[in-house]
Design a protein around this motif. Sequence first.
Motif, PDB file in Angstrom:
ATOM      1  N   LYS A  55      83.339 -57.838  33.066  1.00 35.94           N
ATOM      2  CA  LYS A  55      82.427 -58.985  33.043  1.00 35.94           C
ATOM      3  C   LYS A  55      81.003 -58.538  32.727  1.00 35.94           C
ATOM      4  O   LYS A  55      80.562 -57.484  33.186  1.00 35.94           O
ATOM      5  CB  LYS A  55      82.423 -59.684  34.400  1.00 35.94           C
ATOM      6  N   PRO A  56      80.253 -59.359  31.996  1.00 38.15           N
ATOM      7  CA  PRO A  56      78.836 -59.066  31.768  1.00 38.15           C
ATOM      8  C   PRO A  56      77.993 -59.557  32.943  1.00 38.15           C
ATOM      9  O   PRO A  56      78.466 -60.348  33.771  1.00 38.15           O
ATOM     10  CB  PRO A  56      78.514 -59.884  30.516  1.00 38.15           C
ATOM     11  N   ASN A  57      76.737 -59.122  32.993  1.00 38.52           N
ATOM     12  CA  ASN A  57      75.844 -59.664  34.011  1.00 38.52           C
ATOM     13  C   ASN A  57      75.382 -61.060  33.581  1.00 38.52           C
ATOM     14  O   ASN A  57      75.826 -61.577  32.548  1.00 38.52           O
ATOM     15  CB  ASN A  57      74.684 -58.699  34.324  1.00 38.52           C
ATOM     16  N   ALA A  58      74.499 -61.663  34.328  1.00 36.24           N
ATOM     17  CA  ALA A  58      74.055 -63.036  34.057  1.00 36.24           C
ATOM     18  C   ALA A  58      73.345 -63.179  32.711  1.00 36.24           C
ATOM     19  O   ALA A  58      73.244 -64.285  32.179  1.00 36.24           O
ATOM     20  CB  ALA A  58      73.135 -63.521  35.183  1.00 36.24           C
ATOM     21  N   TRP A  59      72.854 -62.071  32.153  1.00 34.49           N
ATOM     22  CA  TRP A  59      72.184 -62.117  30.857  1.00 34.49           C
ATOM     23  C   TRP A  59      73.107 -61.672  29.729  1.00 34.49           C
ATOM     24  O   TRP A  59      72.653 -61.332  28.637  1.00 34.49           O
ATOM     25  CB  TRP A  59      70.926 -61.267  30.890  1.00 34.49           C
ATOM     26  N   MET A  60      74.398 -61.631  30.019  1.00 33.61           N
ATOM     27  CA  MET A  60      75.429 -61.280  29.038  1.00 33.61           C
ATOM     28  C   MET A  60      75.320 -59.833  28.539  1.00 33.61           C
ATOM     29  O   MET A  60      75.694 -59.526  27.412  1.00 33.61           O
ATOM     30  CB  MET A  60      75.413 -62.255  27.848  1.00 33.61           C
ATOM     31  N   LEU A  61      74.844 -58.947  29.397  1.00 32.29           N
ATOM     32  CA  LEU A  61      74.814 -57.517  29.090  1.00 32.29           C
ATOM     33  C   LEU A  61      76.020 -56.858  29.758  1.00 32.29           C
ATOM     34  O   LEU A  61      76.233 -57.023  30.955  1.00 32.29           O
ATOM     35  CB  LEU A  61      73.514 -56.882  29.586  1.00 32.29           C
ATOM     36  N   TYR A  62      76.775 -56.130  28.984  1.00 35.71           N
ATOM     37  CA  TYR A  62      77.988 -55.481  29.470  1.00 35.71           C
ATOM     38  C   TYR A  62      77.731 -54.041  29.885  1.00 35.71           C
ATOM     39  O   TYR A  62      76.829 -53.386  29.351  1.00 35.71           O
ATOM     40  CB  TYR A  62      79.059 -55.486  28.371  1.00 35.71           C
ATOM     41  N   ASP A  63      78.550 -53.557  30.789  1.00 37.24           N
ATOM     42  CA  ASP A  63      78.579 -52.142  31.166  1.00 37.24           C
ATOM     43  C   ASP A  63      77.240 -51.614  31.703  1.00 37.24           C
ATOM     44  O   ASP A  63      76.915 -50.445  31.507  1.00 37.24           O
ATOM     45  CB  ASP A  63      79.057 -51.275  29.988  1.00 37.24           C
ATOM     46  N   MET A  64      76.485 -52.447  32.360  1.00 38.11           N
ATOM     47  CA  MET A  64      75.254 -51.966  32.993  1.00 38.11           C
ATOM     48  C   MET A  64      75.593 -51.151  34.237  1.00 38.11           C
ATOM     49  O   MET A  64      74.834 -50.264  34.612  1.00 38.11           O
ATOM     50  CB  MET A  64      74.327 -53.135  33.349  1.00 38.11           C
ATOM     51  N   HIS A  65      76.690 -51.452  34.872  1.00 40.89           N
ATOM     52  CA  HIS A  65      77.192 -50.674  36.007  1.00 40.89           C
ATOM     53  C   HIS A  65      78.361 -49.833  35.497  1.00 40.89           C
ATOM     54  O   HIS A  65      79.291 -50.346  34.885  1.00 40.89           O
ATOM     55  CB  HIS A  65      77.697 -51.580  37.133  1.00 40.89           C
ATOM     56  N   GLY A  66      78.325 -48.539  35.756  1.00 39.26           N
ATOM     57  CA  GLY A  66      79.470 -47.684  35.452  1.00 39.26           C
ATOM     58  C   GLY A  66      79.678 -47.374  33.984  1.00 39.26           C
ATOM     59  O   GLY A  66      78.799 -47.571  33.153  1.00 39.26           O
ATOM     60  N   ASN A  67      80.836 -46.873  33.678  1.00 40.08           N
ATOM     61  CA  ASN A  67      81.288 -46.368  32.385  1.00 40.08           C
ATOM     62  C   ASN A  67      80.564 -45.059  32.049  1.00 40.08           C
ATOM     63  O   ASN A  67      81.155 -44.010  32.199  1.00 40.08           O
ATOM     64  CB  ASN A  67      81.219 -47.392  31.268  1.00 40.08           C
ATOM     65  N   VAL A  68      79.321 -45.077  31.575  1.00 45.25           N
ATOM     66  CA  VAL A  68      78.572 -43.827  31.373  1.00 45.25           C
ATOM     67  C   VAL A  68      77.130 -44.006  31.852  1.00 45.25           C
ATOM     68  O   VAL A  68      76.577 -45.101  31.792  1.00 45.25           O
ATOM     69  CB  VAL A  68      78.559 -43.357  29.899  1.00 45.25           C
ATOM     70  N   TRP A  69      76.539 -42.910  32.331  1.00 48.39           N
ATOM     71  CA  TRP A  69      75.115 -42.907  32.633  1.00 48.39           C
ATOM     72  C   TRP A  69      74.365 -43.211  31.349  1.00 48.39           C
ATOM     73  O   TRP A  69      74.802 -42.813  30.254  1.00 48.39           O
ATOM     74  CB  TRP A  69      74.668 -41.533  33.130  1.00 48.39           C
ATOM     75  N   GLU A  70      73.208 -43.855  31.456  1.00 47.57           N
ATOM     76  CA  GLU A  70      72.414 -44.183  30.279  1.00 47.57           C
ATOM     77  C   GLU A  70      71.020 -43.568  30.404  1.00 47.57           C
ATOM     78  O   GLU A  70      70.323 -43.775  31.384  1.00 47.57           O
ATOM     79  CB  GLU A  70      72.325 -45.700  30.103  1.00 47.57           C
TER      80      GLU A  70
END
Length: 166
Positions: free
Chosen positions: A80-95
């Motif tokens: 699921k994306p966050n409320a602003w439709m941004l995906y993968d802000m939590h987890g997957n890879v460090w940014e």
Amino acid sequence: GDNLPVEQVNWKDAEDFIRKLNEKEPGANYRLPTEAEWEYACRAGSAAKFCFGDEEAGLADYAWYDANSGEKSHDVGTKKPNAWMLYDMHGNVWEWCSDWYSADYYSYCPVDDPKGPAEGTQKVLRGGCFGLEADFCRSGRRNADNPACSNHAYGGFRLCAERAPR
């Protein structure tokens, strides 16, 4: 694969990619987000631990982390994306972020649009990754590493884009 996140890159690799991308697209100004911009985007208006609330039980709907990843990254945009439709802000890879890291920076930084310390030895990473527990995926969790570190297995990046005025 084509849909996997960029990973296993150091900060300098990310900056080299961005420089080349900006050369290919005149008028574009791609860059890494500041740490403050990254967190603002991750939270998407939430003051909770995660973009969706404080309960770790909901994290599996939004993130790939140690409890559900099978110790590998996954295609972007499959949670699921966050409320602003941004995906993968939590987890997957460090940014990677553009800021130098300072453990106490937020005790003395400007309130509006902080840009990070002027110098340092490590660059900021945000977001958590597929190999770590839920606590590392919190919106406010900070990490840092040497910008030239080439063995950062979980390091990736997300671009900010600005257009020059016409």
